[in-house]
Design a protein around this motif. Structure first.
Motif, PDB file in Angstrom:
ATOM      1  N   MET A 125      76.593 -30.357  62.251  1.00  0.00           N
ATOM      2  CA  MET A 125      77.272 -29.196  62.806  1.00  0.00           C
ATOM      3  C   MET A 125      78.666 -29.085  62.177  1.00  0.00           C
ATOM      4  N   THR A 126      79.003 -27.896  61.730  1.00  0.00           N
ATOM      5  CA  THR A 126      80.291 -27.681  61.082  1.00  0.00           C
ATOM      6  C   THR A 126      81.425 -27.714  62.106  1.00  0.00           C
ATOM      7  N   PRO A 127      82.654 -27.971  61.662  1.00  0.00           N
ATOM      8  CA  PRO A 127      83.793 -27.951  62.603  1.00  0.00           C
ATOM      9  C   PRO A 127      83.949 -26.612  63.306  1.00  0.00           C
ATOM     10  N   LEU A 128      83.697 -25.518  62.585  1.00  0.00           N
ATOM     11  CA  LEU A 128      83.797 -24.200  63.224  1.00  0.00           C
ATOM     12  C   LEU A 128      82.750 -24.030  64.329  1.00  0.00           C
ATOM     13  N   ALA A 129      81.534 -24.505  64.070  1.00  0.00           N
ATOM     14  CA  ALA A 129      80.489 -24.403  65.095  1.00  0.00           C
ATOM     15  C   ALA A 129      80.812 -25.277  66.302  1.00  0.00           C
ATOM     16  N   ARG A 130      81.361 -26.472  66.047  1.00  0.00           N
ATOM     17  CA  ARG A 130      81.751 -27.331  67.168  1.00  0.00           C
ATOM     18  C   ARG A 130      82.854 -26.685  67.996  1.00  0.00           C
ATOM     19  N   ALA A 131      83.810 -26.068  67.328  1.00  0.00           N
ATOM     20  CA  ALA A 131      84.894 -25.410  68.060  1.00  0.00           C
ATOM     21  C   ALA A 131      84.365 -24.248  68.888  1.00  0.00           C
ATOM     22  N   HIS A 132      83.437 -23.462  68.301  1.00  0.00           N
ATOM     23  CA  HIS A 132      82.843 -22.346  69.047  1.00  0.00           C
ATOM     24  C   HIS A 132      82.047 -22.843  70.241  1.00  0.00           C
ATOM     25  N   ARG A 133      81.355 -23.960  70.085  1.00  0.00           N
ATOM     26  CA  ARG A 133      80.579 -24.504  71.198  1.00  0.00           C
ATOM     27  C   ARG A 133      81.486 -24.970  72.324  1.00  0.00           C
ATOM     28  N   ARG A 134      82.600 -25.591  71.964  1.00  0.00           N
ATOM     29  CA  ARG A 134      83.524 -26.039  73.000  1.00  0.00           C
ATOM     30  C   ARG A 134      84.162 -24.863  73.716  1.00  0.00           C
ATOM     31  N   LEU A 135      84.542 -23.839  72.955  1.00  0.00           N
ATOM     32  CA  LEU A 135      85.145 -22.675  73.588  1.00  0.00           C
ATOM     33  C   LEU A 135      84.137 -21.944  74.479  1.00  0.00           C
ATOM     34  N   THR A 136      82.869 -21.892  74.043  1.00  0.00           N
ATOM     35  CA  THR A 136      81.841 -21.246  74.854  1.00  0.00           C
ATOM     36  C   THR A 136      81.625 -22.002  76.165  1.00  0.00           C
ATOM     37  N   ALA A 137      81.744 -23.312  76.113  1.00  0.00           N
ATOM     38  CA  ALA A 137      81.590 -24.106  77.336  1.00  0.00           C
ATOM     39  C   ALA A 137      82.754 -23.898  78.293  1.00  0.00           C
ATOM     40  N   HIS A 138      83.893 -23.398  77.812  1.00  0.00           N
ATOM     41  CA  HIS A 138      85.068 -23.144  78.654  1.00  0.00           C
ATOM     42  C   HIS A 138      85.476 -21.684  78.457  1.00  0.00           C
ATOM     43  N   PRO A 139      84.859 -20.755  79.188  1.00  0.00           N
ATOM     44  CA  PRO A 139      85.124 -19.326  78.950  1.00  0.00           C
ATOM     45  C   PRO A 139      86.566 -18.928  79.190  1.00  0.00           C
ATOM     46  N   LEU A 140      87.234 -19.568  80.148  1.00  0.00           N
ATOM     47  CA  LEU A 140      88.631 -19.208  80.404  1.00  0.00           C
ATOM     48  C   LEU A 140      89.504 -19.561  79.203  1.00  0.00           C
ATOM     49  N   ALA A 141      89.260 -20.703  78.585  1.00  0.00           N
ATOM     50  CA  ALA A 141      90.009 -21.077  77.390  1.00  0.00           C
ATOM     51  C   ALA A 141      89.709 -20.123  76.245  1.00  0.00           C
ATOM     52  N   LEU A 142      88.457 -19.689  76.138  1.00  0.00           N
ATOM     53  CA  LEU A 142      88.102 -18.731  75.089  1.00  0.00           C
ATOM     54  C   LEU A 142      88.815 -17.398  75.298  1.00  0.00           C
ATOM     55  N   ASP A 143      88.870 -16.952  76.551  1.00  0.00           N
ATOM     56  CA  ASP A 143      89.572 -15.695  76.822  1.00  0.00           C
ATOM     57  C   ASP A 143      91.073 -15.834  76.567  1.00  0.00           C
ATOM     58  N   ALA A 144      91.627 -16.997  76.881  1.00  0.00           N
ATOM     59  CA  ALA A 144      93.044 -17.212  76.597  1.00  0.00           C
ATOM     60  C   ALA A 144      93.317 -17.186  75.097  1.00  0.00           C
ATOM     61  N   ALA A 145      92.403 -17.791  74.328  1.00  0.00           N
ATOM     62  CA  ALA A 145      92.575 -17.762  72.871  1.00  0.00           C
ATOM     63  C   ALA A 145      92.451 -16.342  72.344  1.00  0.00           C
ATOM     64  N   LEU A 146      91.496 -15.575  72.888  1.00  0.00           N
ATOM     65  CA  LEU A 146      91.355 -14.181  72.468  1.00  0.00           C
ATOM     66  C   LEU A 146      92.597 -13.373  72.827  1.00  0.00           C
ATOM     67  N   ALA A 147      93.138 -13.595  74.023  1.00  0.00           N
ATOM     68  CA  ALA A 147      94.353 -12.883  74.433  1.00  0.00           C
ATOM     69  C   ALA A 147      95.525 -13.217  73.523  1.00  0.00           C
ATOM     70  N   ALA A 148      95.617 -14.496  73.122  1.00  0.00           N
ATOM     71  CA  ALA A 148      96.689 -14.880  72.201  1.00  0.00           C
ATOM     72  C   ALA A 148      96.529 -14.200  70.849  1.00  0.00           C
ATOM     73  N   ALA A 149      95.285 -14.103  70.351  1.00  0.00           N
ATOM     74  CA  ALA A 149      95.064 -13.434  69.072  1.00  0.00           C
ATOM     75  C   ALA A 149      95.392 -11.951  69.163  1.00  0.00           C
ATOM     76  N   VAL A 150      94.997 -11.309  70.257  1.00  0.00           N
ATOM     77  CA  VAL A 150      95.321  -9.889  70.433  1.00  0.00           C
ATOM     78  C   VAL A 150      96.832  -9.698  70.543  1.00  0.00           C
ATOM     79  N   LEU A 151      97.509 -10.627  71.226  1.00  0.00           N
ATOM     80  CA  LEU A 151      98.967 -10.542  71.342  1.00  0.00           C
ATOM     81  C   LEU A 151      99.630 -10.610  69.976  1.00  0.00           C
ATOM     82  N   LEU A 152      99.187 -11.524  69.122  1.00  0.00           N
ATOM     83  CA  LEU A 152      99.767 -11.627  67.781  1.00  0.00           C
ATOM     84  C   LEU A 152      99.528 -10.353  66.983  1.00  0.00           C
TER      85      LEU A 152
END
Length: 422
Positions: free
Chosen positions: A1-28
């Motif tokens: 499994m690639t590092p990007l896939a592992r990161a996506h899997r971890r973020l998918t397991a924690h939806p609130l963290a994924l939404d926070a990361a998305l909000a940070a990207a939209v803010l930038l």
């Protein structure tokens, strides 16, 4: 499994963290869009200083996206209001509408299509209309038309994602239902096969063991006074035992793997062996009269076997339960598209209970219903299973004036017979 896939899997397991990361990207992205401004001529960019109110609206819009999964409609309403405020007061303008587009995408991807249409039309109309009518730019400005395009893209993309999820889930549900259906079908076939094996073994063993028991009792009773009769009874015991072993070997051979050269190929018994069957009971001391009016009808294999087993089991019950002085009558009659098998006896019965554990009798029709439930025996139950499997009717019960009656009606046009003819 690639590092990007592992990161996506971890973020998918924690939806609130994924939404926070998305909000940070939209803010930038919104901050970058608020600090640069394209020149009117050429493709170069220049820095600008946004209003403090615009920066506050940007931060609030991005922060609202953290809760987009928990309350998608509320987040859409909040970001929509912030975008309207920014469109009216912002000068130079800041891209707060980006947060509203992301919120609209979330609503479209988590609800149904009618809700997506209503929310998309409302958001597009309000944001674009406010920017055109109350914004600092002319109504025909490119930025106003961009609002129309981006809100439409957000709603369309969310609806596409929702549709794809629905299709994938439907495929998974069908696969699960198909798997459950296969497992249920396999269990049903196993249960039917177990019942068939148990029925065949009962028909083979019970009949011959009953005859062996009777002949052994006769031999023991006359051993001292009439040795010749005792020898004859023991000969019948040996013959019944040999017949039991032969039929048991043939039945067990059906369970062997296909292609086994040692598997027996002897055909199943049928009404052509009715006279031999009656002879075994006569040798056991049961007078049996056989009458046939089937006009040498060639029966399907399943019907032929069922008729033979019904007569065999009925005569076995007569010998076991009707008493030592009972007599039996067997008739096989062709009536139109049916064959009728009747076994009668005039015995008073014994004191051990009803025939083969059954009640006072009952009728089983093609739908499998019985007029009287069975008790603990298996003989009449096996007969009913055989007859109902061929869509026939079985009636059992005591006769008026004494004795017992077994009457089976078997149709000649059975499912198995149709398949064989095809």
């Amino acid at each position: 499994m690639t590092p990007l896939a592992r990161a996506h899997r971890r973020l998918t397991a924690h939806p609130l963290a994924l939404d926070a990361a998305l909000a940070a990207a939209v803010l930038l992205c919104m901050l970058a869009g608020s600090f640069v401004d394209p020149r009117e001529q050429g493709v170069s960019w220049e820095l600008r200083t946004p209003d403090p109110l615009s920066l506050l609206l940007i931060v609030l819009g991005a922060a609202a996206l953290v809760l987009r999964r928990r309350a998608p409609r509320t987040v859409l309403a909040v970001t929509g209001v912030l975008s309207v405020v920014e469109s009216v007061t912002g000068d130079p303008r800041a891209p707060v509408a980006m947060a509203a587009v992301v919120a609209l995408y979330t609503v479209a991807s988590t609800t149904d299509r009618p809700t997506t249409l209503r929310a998309g039309l409302l958001t597009t109309t309000v944001l674009t209309g406010t920017a055109m009518l109350a914004g600092p730019l002319p109504w025909y400005a490119q930025d106003n038309l961009a609002l129309l395009a981006w809100t439409g893209i957000g709603a369309t993309a969310g609806d596409a994602v929702r549709s794809r999820r629905a299709v994938v889930q439907a495929i998974r549900d069908r696969a699960e239902r198909a798997e459950r259906t296969r497992e249920e079908e396999a269990r049903r076939r196993v249960a039917e096969e177990r019942l068939r094996i148990a029925r065949d073994l009962h028909d083979v063993v019970a009949h011959h063991i009953a005859l062996v028991n009777v002949q052994a009792g006769v031999a023991a009773h006359v051993m001292d006074r009439r040795p010749d009769q005792a020898k004859e009874a023991l000969a019948h015991v040996r013959e019944a035992g040999r017949s039991a072993l032969d039929e048991l070997r043939a039945t067990v051979g059906l369970l062997r793997q296909s292609g086994d050269p040692e598997a027996p190929t002897e055909p199943a018994p049928g009404l052509d062996r009715l006279d031999d069957l009656a002879g075994t009971f006569r040798s056991a001391g049961l007078p049996v009269q056989v009458a046939r009016a089937d006009h040498d009808t060639r029966l399907p294999a399943a019907v032929d076997l069922a008729a033979y087993r019904v007569i065999q089991e009925a005569l076995t019950n007569v010998r076991k339960h009707a008493g030592p002085d009972a007599r039996a009558e067997v008739s096989v009659v062709r009536v139109g598209p049916r064959i009728e098998v009747t076994v009668l006896d005039d015995g008073p019965g014994d004191a051990t209970g009803p025939r083969d554990g059954t009640g006072p009798g009952g009728t089983t029709g093609p739908d499998g219903t019985t007029g009287s439930p069975d008790g603990g025996g298996h003989g009449l139950l096996g007969m009913r299973e055989r007859v109902t499997a061929l869509r026939g009717t079985l009636t059992t019960g005591p006769r008026y004036g004494g004795g017992f009656r077994v009457h089976a009606i078997l149709p000649l046009d059975t499912p198995s017979a149709s398949e064989d003819s095809a």
